[in-house]
Enzyme design. Sequence first.
Site, PDB file in Angstrom:
ATOM      1  N   ARG A   8       0.090  -9.086  -4.657  1.00  0.00           N
ATOM      2  CA  ARG A   8       0.837  -9.251  -3.391  1.00  0.00           C
ATOM      3  C   ARG A   8       2.228 -10.454  -3.737  1.00  0.00           C
ATOM      4  O   ARG A   8       2.651 -11.020  -2.792  1.00  0.00           O
ATOM      5  CB  ARG A   8      -0.005  -9.622  -2.286  1.00  0.00           C
ATOM      6  CG  ARG A   8      -0.689  -8.409  -1.818  1.00  0.00           C
ATOM      7  CD  ARG A   8      -1.235  -8.152  -0.545  1.00  0.00           C
ATOM      8  NE  ARG A   8      -1.358  -9.520   0.038  1.00  0.00           N
ATOM      9  CZ  ARG A   8      -1.970  -9.322   1.409  1.00  0.00           C
ATOM     10  NH1 ARG A   8      -2.533  -8.354   1.667  1.00  0.00           N
ATOM     11  NH2 ARG A   8      -1.848 -10.362   2.025  1.00  0.00           N
ATOM     12  N   ASP A  60       0.805  -1.319  -0.156  1.00  0.00           N
ATOM     13  CA  ASP A  60       0.092  -0.005   0.227  1.00  0.00           C
ATOM     14  C   ASP A  60       0.867   1.231   0.029  1.00  0.00           C
ATOM     15  O   ASP A  60       0.406   2.246  -0.242  1.00  0.00           O
ATOM     16  CB  ASP A  60      -0.992  -0.158   1.200  1.00  0.00           C
ATOM     17  CG  ASP A  60      -1.828  -1.127   1.358  1.00  0.00           C
ATOM     18  OD1 ASP A  60      -1.938  -1.772   0.393  1.00  0.00           O
ATOM     19  OD2 ASP A  60      -2.555  -1.596   2.400  1.00  0.00           O
TER      20      ASP A  60
HETATM   21  O1  F6P Z   1      -2.381  -3.938   3.104  1.00  0.00           O
HETATM   22  C1  F6P Z   1      -2.248  -4.690   2.092  1.00  0.00           C
HETATM   23  C2  F6P Z   1      -3.335  -5.486   1.478  1.00  0.00           C
HETATM   24  O2  F6P Z   1      -3.026  -5.881   0.422  1.00  0.00           O
HETATM   25  C3  F6P Z   1      -4.283  -4.216   0.955  1.00  0.00           C
HETATM   26  O3  F6P Z   1      -3.890  -3.416  -0.184  1.00  0.00           O
HETATM   27  C4  F6P Z   1      -5.495  -4.937   0.621  1.00  0.00           C
HETATM   28  O4  F6P Z   1      -6.753  -4.044   1.025  1.00  0.00           O
HETATM   29  C5  F6P Z   1      -5.508  -6.040   2.161  1.00  0.00           C
HETATM   30  O5  F6P Z   1      -4.195  -5.963   2.393  1.00  0.00           O
HETATM   31  C6  F6P Z   1      -6.021  -7.369   1.566  1.00  0.00           C
HETATM   32  O6  F6P Z   1      -6.008  -8.133   2.788  1.00  0.00           O
HETATM   33  P1  F6P Z   1      -6.407  -9.477   2.817  1.00  0.00           P
HETATM   34  O7  F6P Z   1      -5.087 -10.368   2.174  1.00  0.00           O
HETATM   35  O8  F6P Z   1      -6.427  -9.764   4.324  1.00  0.00           O
HETATM   36  O9  F6P Z   1      -7.662  -9.577   2.080  1.00  0.00           O
END
Ligand code: F6P
Length: 305
Positions: A238, A113
């Site tokens: 990610r 982020d």
């Molecule tokens: O904070 C990192 C992030 O990838 C955000 O961009 C996204 O909203 C969130 O985490 C997603 O989280 P999770 O993997 O818990 O759905």
Amino acid sequence: MNPAVKSAAEYAAKRGMKPYVVEWGLRGLIEGWIHEVTGERLSGILHRGGTVLGSSRSKRFFDIKFREQAFQNLKERGISKLIVVGGDGSFNALNQFYADFGVPFAGIPATIDNDIAGTDYCLGVDTALNVIRQSVDSIRDTASSFSRAFVIETMGRHCGYLAMTSALATGAEVCLVPEIPYDLDSIAERMREEKAHGRNYLLGIVAEGVGMGESLTRWMGDALGMDARLTVLGHVQRGGSPTVYDRIMAFKFAVAAVDALQAGDTNRVITFKDGTFGSSSINEIADSKHAVDPNLIRLCENLSR
Ligand code: F6P
């Protein structure tokens, strides 16, 4: 995260420390999943995405009973300092742990982020941006071949950094982010003009923080009369092998973290600001709101109206 873990352990060893790794984050601290770094334990991890150590958001760590257990695990092994790679949640947890038991720590900011106050860069951002860039480049092939409008939703929680940077890097026509007020009427006018001059497709990047992926796609169909599709990139952003930039930044953050711990500059988050490494206290980070570079915002304003 992997290059940061590897270089922190290797550099700490060179500086005469005895490095350990904790598996599964806070949960591993509680359970005692803690291993001395010997031999080849951290070999072959540099190019891997995610974290080979695993990560967890442990609710139990909020309970002093489990923090006490975590402290005992460290004490038994003679571990006196911690480096944590993560975001606000991890830093706050270790700050509380320091308040309870006085175990000093250094934080390395890592979140795609890029929204941690006090630092211009968080580990993982460049890798995520390259995944987004590649995805948008691929989507452009369909968009241009079939005269379609595409809305691509990026992650970033409440921060539009990923959306803005990737919109500029991919040459998107539209970009909606929480930081910039948007004007759909003027976007429509601009797009109609571009269509009149031969534009046959359209790419719009929208940050998840504006929550408009679906409605913007519908709007493109209705207001612009285009065949419109939505792609939510999601967790693909990610993952993936860290880019060269992320690897080198990981080494630099790791060295700065070990140096800070040795110098006694502890319970702080390592920051990279205006090209220089420094550190901020947890309170400074918590009290100030992260702001995206105004120059980046300025570059994107034309894509929001
Ligand atoms: O904070 C990192 C992030 O990838 C955000 O961009 C996204 O909203 C969130 O985490 C997603 O989280 P999770 O993997 O818990 O759905």
